[in-house]
Design a protein around this motif. Structure first.
Motif, short mmCIF file in Angstrom:
data_model
loop_
_atom_site.label_atom_id
_atom_site.label_comp_id
_atom_site.label_asym_id
_atom_site.label_seq_id
_atom_site.Cartn_x
_atom_site.Cartn_y
_atom_site.Cartn_z
N ARG A 54 43.89 33.52 40.13
CA ARG A 54 42.63 34.11 39.65
C ARG A 54 42.41 35.49 40.25
N TRP A 108 44.78 37.64 41.27
CA TRP A 108 45.69 38.59 40.64
C TRP A 108 45.24 38.93 39.22
N THR A 109 44.66 37.95 38.52
CA THR A 109 44.16 38.23 37.17
C THR A 109 43.01 39.22 37.22
N ARG A 110 42.09 39.02 38.16
CA ARG A 110 40.98 39.96 38.28
C ARG A 110 41.46 41.34 38.70
N ALA A 111 42.44 41.39 39.60
CA ALA A 111 42.97 42.69 40.01
C ALA A 111 43.64 43.40 38.84
N ALA A 112 44.37 42.65 38.01
CA ALA A 112 45.00 43.27 36.84
C ALA A 112 43.95 43.78 35.86
N ILE A 113 42.89 42.99 35.66
CA ILE A 113 41.82 43.44 34.74
C ILE A 113 41.14 44.68 35.30
N PHE A 165 42.43 46.92 37.30
CA PHE A 165 43.35 48.06 37.19
C PHE A 165 43.39 48.59 35.76
N VAL A 166 43.41 47.69 34.79
CA VAL A 166 43.43 48.13 33.39
C VAL A 166 42.13 48.85 33.05
#
Length: 330
Positions: free
Chosen positions: A253, A255-260, A262-263
């Motif tokens: 979760r 890493w998913t928030r970090a990717a979102i 960053f995008v």
């Protein structure tokens, strides 16, 4: 594993003449049988058909993961301790490997050897050279106090990581040579060479291993010594399976928030660049250059000191000069 039963041969296709189809279609409905045919008589002495065995209860993903964790985690921590010589790193490696397994559980659940999958992941994490930069894992733990176990412990840590892993998989875990080569990502001859060199290096520290007559006796002796060393040392127990699963889900979760994030940051920076970027081309100004050959600027010259004194005298005598001469008429 059991070999699959041979498939039943397919029936040969039967060709039906058109005349037969017409006769069946023209038959009266009254001639059709109204009741099911009686079953054929069973000969005396025929054993009854075997009853179907009850199907095994289907486990949920959580239950299957917990069963694998309870079966493999404690022993895997001891194996990783022999591989690294660090208790805390062994526990951390095993928990990270099971977190990765839970993250990829659809892939791990159908693997031929789920325990081997987790073991390979734990060994890869434990042998990462980046752990040398961490202060807590920079030096191995204190060796055992018993001389024989201390000699084996030091002999293992003196081996190169690839040789140590090969020896532990073959003589400690009990894998055969092709499986050891596959898990260490080496060819079978290379794994055999590493195993031979590792045994020779350990035999220099253990006289009883050097006295073994055959490689099979050496392997059996090493398996016994490695198992005794792993069981004698106090290795911390791994965390509960639920904690490992929760940690894996929290990490996924995060890493998913970090990717979102960053995008979103990338999209915002792109939008700001498009908004502030110039819409037309502006020609840059050329750098200035010094112009030569121009005559100096004209104008009154600077007064000399003599001119300044004369100017001062004239200014003083302007009001007190001689009286004006009046012309006389002769």
């Amino acid at each position: 594993p059991k070999r699959p039963a041979p498939a039943a041969p397919e029936a040969a296709p039967v060709s039906v003449a058109p005349e037969a189809v017409a006769q069946v279609s023209a038959a009266p409905a009254a001639e059709a049988p109204t009741s099911a045919p009686e079953p054929a008589p069973v000969p005396a002495g025929t054993p009854p058909p075997p009853e179907a065995e009850p199907a095994a209860p289907r486990l949920s993903p959580d239950e299957a993961f917990d069963a694998l964790y309870a079966h493999s985690a404690p022993g895997l921590v001891r194996q990783t301790y022999l591989l690294t010589g660090r208790r805390s790193l062994a526990r951390e490696s095993v928990e990270r490997a099971f977190q990765l397994a839970w993250h990829r559980w659809p892939e791990v659940a159908v693997d031929r050897d789920p325990a081997g999958w987790v073991r390979a992941a734990a060994y890869e994490y434990a042998m990462s050279p980046w752990h040398r930069l961490r202060r807590v894992h920079r030096h191995p733990d204190a060796p055992p106090s018993e001389p024989a176990r201390r000699a084996l412990f030091e002999a293992l840590l003196d081996l190169p990581p690839a040789y140590r892993r090969t020896l532990l998989l073959y003589d400690g875990v009990g894998l055969d040579l092709p499986e050891t080569a596959a898990e260490t990502e080496a060819s079978t001859p290379a794994a055999a060479g590493r195993l031979e060199v590792a045994r020779a290096a350990v035999a220099e520290r253990l006289p009883e291993l050097a006295a073994a007559a055959s490689p099979a006796e050496q392997s059996e002796l090493l398996q016994d010594r490695l198992g005794g060393l792993a069981r004698a040392e106090h290795v911390p127990s791994p965390s509960p399976a639920r904690t490992v699963r929760t940690g894996s889900e929290d990490k996924a979760r995060l890493w998913t928030r970090a990717a979102i994030a960053f995008v979103a940051l990338l999209i915002g920076a792109t939008a700001l660049t498009l908004h502030t970027a110039p819409t037309h081309y502006e020609q840059p100004l050329s750098p200035p250059e010094r112009v030569g050959g121009v005559p100096p600027r004209g104008g009154p010259q600077k007064l000399t000191p003599q001119d300044v004194r004369l100017q001062k005298v004239l200014k003083e005598q302007l009001a007190h000069g001689p009286e004006r001469l009046v012309p006389r008429i002769p």
